[in-house]
Scaffold this motif. Structure first.
Motif, PDB file in Angstrom:
ATOM      1  N   UNK A 142       0.567  -1.208   0.042  1.00  0.00           N
ATOM      2  CA  UNK A 142       0.252  -0.342  -0.087  1.00  0.00           C
ATOM      3  C   UNK A 142       0.631   1.568   0.114  1.00  0.00           C
ATOM      4  N   UNK A 143       2.299   0.951  -0.191  1.00  0.00           N
ATOM      5  CA  UNK A 143       2.922   2.166   0.020  1.00  0.00           C
ATOM      6  C   UNK A 143       3.437   2.848  -1.015  1.00  0.00           C
ATOM      7  N   UNK A 144       2.248   2.030  -2.621  1.00  0.00           N
ATOM      8  CA  UNK A 144       2.858   2.388  -3.389  1.00  0.00           C
ATOM      9  C   UNK A 144       1.831   3.014  -4.016  1.00  0.00           C
ATOM     10  N   UNK A 145       1.987   4.160  -4.862  1.00  0.00           N
ATOM     11  CA  UNK A 145       1.079   5.350  -5.198  1.00  0.00           C
ATOM     12  C   UNK A 145      -0.670   5.052  -5.182  1.00  0.00           C
ATOM     13  N   UNK A 146      -1.371   4.795  -4.801  1.00  0.00           N
ATOM     14  CA  UNK A 146      -2.765   4.674  -5.326  1.00  0.00           C
ATOM     15  C   UNK A 146      -2.892   5.092  -6.955  1.00  0.00           C
ATOM     16  N   UNK A 147      -4.253   4.387  -7.739  1.00  0.00           N
ATOM     17  CA  UNK A 147      -4.706   4.634  -9.161  1.00  0.00           C
ATOM     18  C   UNK A 147      -5.557   5.967  -8.953  1.00  0.00           C
ATOM     19  N   UNK A 148      -4.790   5.996  -9.872  1.00  0.00           N
ATOM     20  CA  UNK A 148      -6.359   7.240 -10.278  1.00  0.00           C
ATOM     21  C   UNK A 148      -7.235   7.246 -11.172  1.00  0.00           C
ATOM     22  N   UNK A 149      -7.638   6.009 -11.472  1.00  0.00           N
ATOM     23  CA  UNK A 149      -8.616   5.545 -11.901  1.00  0.00           C
ATOM     24  C   UNK A 149      -9.666   5.420 -10.716  1.00  0.00           C
ATOM     25  N   UNK A 150     -10.894   5.653 -11.164  1.00  0.00           N
ATOM     26  CA  UNK A 150     -11.978   4.928 -10.379  1.00  0.00           C
ATOM     27  C   UNK A 150     -11.824   3.557  -8.886  1.00  0.00           C
ATOM     28  N   UNK A 151     -12.284   3.837  -8.127  1.00  0.00           N
ATOM     29  CA  UNK A 151     -11.720   2.603  -7.464  1.00  0.00           C
ATOM     30  C   UNK A 151     -12.392   1.385  -8.566  1.00  0.00           C
ATOM     31  N   UNK A 152     -11.500   0.061  -8.231  1.00  0.00           N
ATOM     32  CA  UNK A 152     -11.860  -1.152  -8.506  1.00  0.00           C
ATOM     33  C   UNK A 152     -13.639  -1.456  -7.946  1.00  0.00           C
ATOM     34  N   UNK A 153     -13.274  -1.261  -6.568  1.00  0.00           N
ATOM     35  CA  UNK A 153     -14.532  -1.820  -5.538  1.00  0.00           C
ATOM     36  C   UNK A 153     -16.144  -1.406  -6.359  1.00  0.00           C
ATOM     37  N   UNK A 154     -15.088  -0.713  -7.040  1.00  0.00           N
ATOM     38  CA  UNK A 154     -17.060   0.299  -7.766  1.00  0.00           C
ATOM     39  C   UNK A 154     -18.064  -1.450  -8.195  1.00  0.00           C
ATOM     40  N   UNK A 155     -17.302  -2.028  -8.573  1.00  0.00           N
ATOM     41  CA  UNK A 155     -18.021  -3.317  -9.806  1.00  0.00           C
ATOM     42  C   UNK A 155     -18.430  -4.062  -8.774  1.00  0.00           C
ATOM     43  N   UNK A 156     -18.103  -3.932  -7.027  1.00  0.00           N
ATOM     44  CA  UNK A 156     -19.511  -4.957  -5.923  1.00  0.00           C
ATOM     45  C   UNK A 156     -20.512  -4.667  -6.102  1.00  0.00           C
ATOM     46  N   UNK A 157     -21.031  -5.644  -5.218  1.00  0.00           N
ATOM     47  CA  UNK A 157     -21.840  -4.968  -4.942  1.00  0.00           C
ATOM     48  C   UNK A 157     -21.723  -4.639  -3.234  1.00  0.00           C
ATOM     49  N   UNK A 158     -22.833  -4.081  -2.198  1.00  0.00           N
ATOM     50  CA  UNK A 158     -22.364  -4.032  -1.175  1.00  0.00           C
ATOM     51  C   UNK A 158     -22.323  -5.134  -0.113  1.00  0.00           C
ATOM     52  N   UNK A 159     -23.322  -6.003  -0.613  1.00  0.00           N
ATOM     53  CA  UNK A 159     -23.007  -7.282   0.507  1.00  0.00           C
ATOM     54  C   UNK A 159     -21.444  -7.866  -0.086  1.00  0.00           C
ATOM     55  N   UNK A 160     -21.118  -8.020  -0.889  1.00  0.00           N
ATOM     56  CA  UNK A 160     -19.799  -8.118  -2.153  1.00  0.00           C
ATOM     57  C   UNK A 160     -18.992  -7.180  -1.603  1.00  0.00           C
ATOM     58  N   UNK A 161     -18.576  -6.891  -1.167  1.00  0.00           N
ATOM     59  CA  UNK A 161     -17.756  -5.241  -0.527  1.00  0.00           C
ATOM     60  C   UNK A 161     -17.643  -6.006   0.971  1.00  0.00           C
ATOM     61  N   UNK A 162     -18.850  -6.338   2.028  1.00  0.00           N
ATOM     62  CA  UNK A 162     -18.875  -6.636   3.281  1.00  0.00           C
ATOM     63  C   UNK A 162     -17.791  -7.617   3.157  1.00  0.00           C
TER      64      UNK A 162
END
Length: 220
Positions: A142-162
Motif C-alpha cells: 500500500x506504500x505504492x501511489x494509489x491509482x488515479x482511476x475510479x476505485x476497482x471496488x465499484x464493480x462490487x455489490x455492497x454485500x460483496x464489499x462486506x
C-alpha cells in the motif's frame, strides 16, 4: 488426498518437509525438486495440488518458477496452489511471488502442524500468510501511489464489499459466514464472484487490492 510438490535446494530441508507432509493421512508428497527448473518440470509432470516452494534456488528462483507454473500451466484447471517458504520475514522475492499468484507465505521455522494446515487451507482457495509478516507485507504494497482511476471496488455489490472487507482482515470462510450469517457455500460462491469481478486469482491479491483501494480505512 492432497498431492504436494516440495521444491528446495537443500536435501535436508526436502527430506524434513517430506516427513512432515507424509505423516498426515490426507497429504502425500508426489515429487521433489532441487531447483526452480526442476520445480517447473515436476509440477507439469505430476500435477500437484500444492507446491511448497523455496524462494532462493539455483537455475530459477522460486518466484520465477511460480510465475512460469501459473502462467504456462498446460493442464485443465485448477492450477496448483503455491506456498512460498523463506528463512527471512522480509524478502523482496516474497512480494514478487505474491503478485505472481502465490497463495501463501510461510517462514521456515513454521511448526509442522501449521504447515500441514496451510496446505489444506490453500487447497480450499484461501490464503495463508505468516502472522508475523502479514501487516508488513500489506504496508509494503500500500506504500505504492494509489491509482488515479475510479476505485476497482465499484464493480462490487455492497454485500460483496462486506465479504471482501472480512477477507482483507484475514478471516476464513467459516469466520466470514459466522460474521455475516451466511452458509459456507454462499461465502465461497461470493468470494469466487469477487475474484472474477476484480480480476484477481486468490485471496492475497484480493486483500491487497482492498487495502490499496482504502477499504480498510473505513474500519472504526
Amino acid at each position: 488426498m492432497i498431492g504436494v510438490l516440495i521444491a528446495d535446494d537443500q536435501e535436508m530441508v526436502r527430506s524434513g518437509l517430506r516427513m512432515v507432509v507424509d505423516r498426515h493421512d490426507d497429504l502425500r508428497v508426489v515429487a521433489l525438486a532441487a531447483d526452480g527448473e526442476q520445480a517447473v518440470a515436476a509440477a507439469f509432470a505430476h500435477r500437484p495440488d500444492v507446491i511448497v516452494m523455496d524462494v532462493r534456488m539455483p537455475r530459477a528462483t522460486g518466484v520465477e518458477a511460480t510465475e512460469r507454473i501459473l502462467r504456462d500451466w498446460p493442464h485443465p484447471e485448477p492450477r496448483p496452489r503455491v506456498i512460498v517458504l523463506t528463512t527471512f520475514d522480509l524478502d523482496e522475492y516474497v512480494h514478487s511471488a505474491l503478485r505472481a499468484g502465490a497463495s501463501g507465505f510461510l517462514l521456515k521455522n513454521t511448526s509442522p502442524d501449521y504447515l500441514a494446515d496451510a496446505i489444506r487451507t490453500v487447497v480450499r482457495g484461501e490464503a495463508m500468510l505468516a502472522p508475523s509478516v502479514t501487516q508488513r507485507l500489506i504496508r509494503t504494497f500500500v506504500a505504492a501511489p494509489p491509482p488515479t482511476v475510479d476505485s476497482p471496488l465499484d464493480v462490487l455489490t455492497q454485500r460483496e464489499t462486506d465479504v471482501l472487507l472480512l477477507v482483507a482482515q484475514g478471516m476464513s470462510n467459516a469466520e466470514i459466514g459466522a460474521e455475516l450469517g451466511l452458509s459456507a457455500p454462499t461465502v465461497k460462491s461470493r468470494i469466487n464472484r469477487i475474484f472474477t469481478r476484480l480480476g484477481v486469482s486468490n485471496r492475497v491479491q484480493a486483500a491487497l487490492l482492498a487495502h490499496n483501494a482504502g477499504l480498510l480505512d473505513q474500519l472504526p
